[in-house]
Write an enzyme that holds these catalytic residues in place. Structure first.
Site, PDB file in Angstrom:
ATOM      1  N   TRP A 120      83.920  24.242  61.108  1.00  0.00           N
ATOM      2  CA  TRP A 120      85.131  24.005  60.237  1.00  0.00           C
ATOM      3  C   TRP A 120      85.593  22.716  61.537  1.00  0.00           C
ATOM      4  O   TRP A 120      86.429  23.776  62.316  1.00  0.00           O
ATOM      5  CB  TRP A 120      85.798  24.404  59.437  1.00  0.00           C
ATOM      6  N   ASP A 172      91.590  14.442  58.945  1.00  0.00           N
ATOM      7  CA  ASP A 172      92.795  14.285  57.305  1.00  0.00           C
ATOM      8  C   ASP A 172      93.076  15.298  56.992  1.00  0.00           C
ATOM      9  O   ASP A 172      92.686  16.167  56.943  1.00  0.00           O
ATOM     10  CB  ASP A 172      92.280  12.855  56.836  1.00  0.00           C
ATOM     11  N   GLU A 175      89.749  17.365  56.116  1.00  0.00           N
ATOM     12  CA  GLU A 175      88.958  17.644  56.911  1.00  0.00           C
ATOM     13  C   GLU A 175      88.242  16.746  57.119  1.00  0.00           C
ATOM     14  O   GLU A 175      86.576  16.922  57.029  1.00  0.00           O
ATOM     15  CB  GLU A 175      88.351  19.132  56.614  1.00  0.00           C
ATOM     16  N   GLU A 326      90.484  23.043  41.809  1.00  0.00           N
ATOM     17  CA  GLU A 326      90.632  22.450  42.682  1.00  0.00           C
ATOM     18  C   GLU A 326      89.776  21.100  41.897  1.00  0.00           C
ATOM     19  O   GLU A 326      91.379  20.337  42.258  1.00  0.00           O
ATOM     20  CB  GLU A 326      89.648  22.392  43.946  1.00  0.00           C
TER      21      GLU A 326
HETATM   22  C1  BGC Z   1      90.359  20.751  51.341  1.00  0.00           C
HETATM   23  C2  BGC Z   1      91.659  20.742  52.762  1.00  0.00           C
HETATM   24  C3  BGC Z   1      92.135  22.018  51.522  1.00  0.00           C
HETATM   25  C4  BGC Z   1      90.847  23.277  51.892  1.00  0.00           C
HETATM   26  C5  BGC Z   1      91.988  24.926  50.721  1.00  0.00           C
HETATM   27  C6  BGC Z   1      89.321  21.729  51.418  1.00  0.00           C
HETATM   28  O1  BGC Z   1      87.914  21.383  50.367  1.00  0.00           O
HETATM   29  O2  BGC Z   1      89.704  19.298  51.541  1.00  0.00           O
HETATM   30  O3  BGC Z   1      92.711  19.934  52.214  1.00  0.00           O
HETATM   31  O4  BGC Z   1      92.798  22.391  52.540  1.00  0.00           O
HETATM   32  O5  BGC Z   1      89.435  22.545  50.707  1.00  0.00           O
HETATM   33  O6  BGC Z   1      92.004  24.447  50.039  1.00  0.00           O
END
Ligand code: BGC
Length: 371
Positions: A120, A172, A175, A326
């Site tokens: 990651w 960013d 990620e 999410e």
């Molecule tokens: C998001 C991140 C987040 C992470 C954990 C990822 O899919 O892009 O912004 O920090 O998930 O929630």
């Protein structure tokens, strides 16, 4: 304020989404102080500094200051554990040696604060700025500044780190795009440095935050909005962070207004906000936390009705136990992209603590408007 939810125990157990969110976050705070990103989505079983700082902030706003402090302290301990990295980066930079992924401080850790060795993207600096900002919000809102002294070593390490790396391309907040420089990431760094400098009052730090601000403002798109990354002409909803909460510009700054117009026309769909147009993660649905962010922005600029509309959409997205995901997307049955993600990592993360946190931030912002 908040949607009332019944559970199978009946009327006496009615709880609103606000209380459910607070309880959920408390239940999912590790003894160490860290917050798991999502308890039911295996790839999110770590604690991110980005998610965690906003989760801690939401607890602070909603009467759970100890929870906030425990997270701040967890980050402090974790930074101490890996502090030698910062000295090594300084050495390598001074000696023109190249830096590799493993050299940087990590974006996420195990719940007990250990680095994770996998593929990651590790190098993301936004969370370190956000942690500094959250710490200063804790001091401001509790009136207790003792953490500035208690955490002074990790504060200094973080500042030294950000000073050295802010201009380097890094991943960013989604990620992605590790070879680019992102204004929303820099806004976190700006916000962290500006706010900690209210305590430290160092000329070098105010110069640093002004350099970051100037850099962002001199890299607008041709249309005069903030770009997703430097040189790009597309928009990303995380650009809202430039004004809320990091105050790099006021919410009515012309570039912010243009950026919000682009978010509204390109990313606000059927009541919710997407990350960016080309997003393919679970088909690029509407994110709860970003919808909260746009509503928060609307509140800051006095568009209460628009904020209320988004708030209603957000509440309806919780399931009958009150879990917020999410992101939300349409029926996935005919979308191969969604099916591929489901096969790879399972159903979309739910509950996502960061979604609940941003909901809680929004509830508190609405509550503070009431006479
Ligand atoms: C998001 C991140 C987040 C992470 C954990 C990822 O899919 O892009 O912004 O920090 O998930 O929630």
């Amino acid at each position: 304020m908040g949607r009332l939810l019944t559970n199978d125990k009946g009327f006496n157990d009615l709880k609103d989404l606000k209380q459910i969110s607070i309880d959920l976050i408390l239940e999912n705070q590790n003894g160490s102080g860290s917050f798991i990103a999502s308890p039911d989505y295996p790839v999110y079983s770590y604690s991110w500094l980005r998610d965690g700082s906003f989760i801690a902030y939401s607890m602070l706003l909603n009467g759970e200051r100890d929870s906030c402090w425990k997270f701040l302290n967890w980050v402090h301990t974790t930074i101490q554990r890996y502090k030698s990295k910062v000295g090594e980066i300084a050495f390598k930079l001074a000696n023109n040696q190249s830096l590799c992924t493993e050299d940087f401080l990590s974006a996420r850790y195990t719940l007990d604060g250990m680095e994770v060795y996998d593929d990651w993207p590790k190098f993301q600096i936004d969370g370190y700025g956000t942690w500094l900002w959250c710490l200063t919000e804790y001091c401001r809102l509790t009136g207790d500044n003792s953490s500035i002294v208690k955490f002074q070593k990790s504060i200094r390490i973080t500042i030294d780190y950000l000073k050295m790396v802010w201009e380097l391309p890094n991943y960013d907040c989604w990620e992605e795009n590790g070879d680019q420089v992102h204004p929303s990431t820099l806004a976190c760094v700006y916000g962290g440095i500006e706010s900690i400098n209210r305590f430290l009052k160092e000329k070098e730090l105010s110069d640093l935050s002004q350099d970051i601000r100037k850099f962002i403002l001199s890299n607008l798109t041709e249309d005069g909005m903030f770009p997703k990354y430097i040189g790009s002409d597309s928009v990303d909803s995380s650009l809202l962070w430039l004004s809320v909460p990091f105050k790099l510009v006021e919410p009515d700054h012309p570039a912010m207004l243009k950026t919000v117009q682009a978010i509204e026309s390109k990313l606000l769909e059927k009541g919710g906000v997407r990350r960016y147009s080309e997003d393919t993660f679970y088909g690029g649905g509407r994110w709860i936390l970003l919808t909260c962010w746009l509503a928060w922005y609307y509140l800051e600029i006095g568009k209460t009705q628009k904020a209320g509309k988004l708030f209603d959409w957000i509440e309806v997205q919780s399931d009958k136990e009150g879990n917020l995901p999410e992101q939300v997307y349409e029926d996935s049955s005919n979308s191969t992209v969604v099916a591929d993600w489901e096969k790879r990592w399972g159903n979309v993360a739910k509950p996502l603590l960061w979604s609940h946190a941003m909901y809680l931030v929004l509830v508190q912002k609405f509550e503070s408007l009431q006479p």
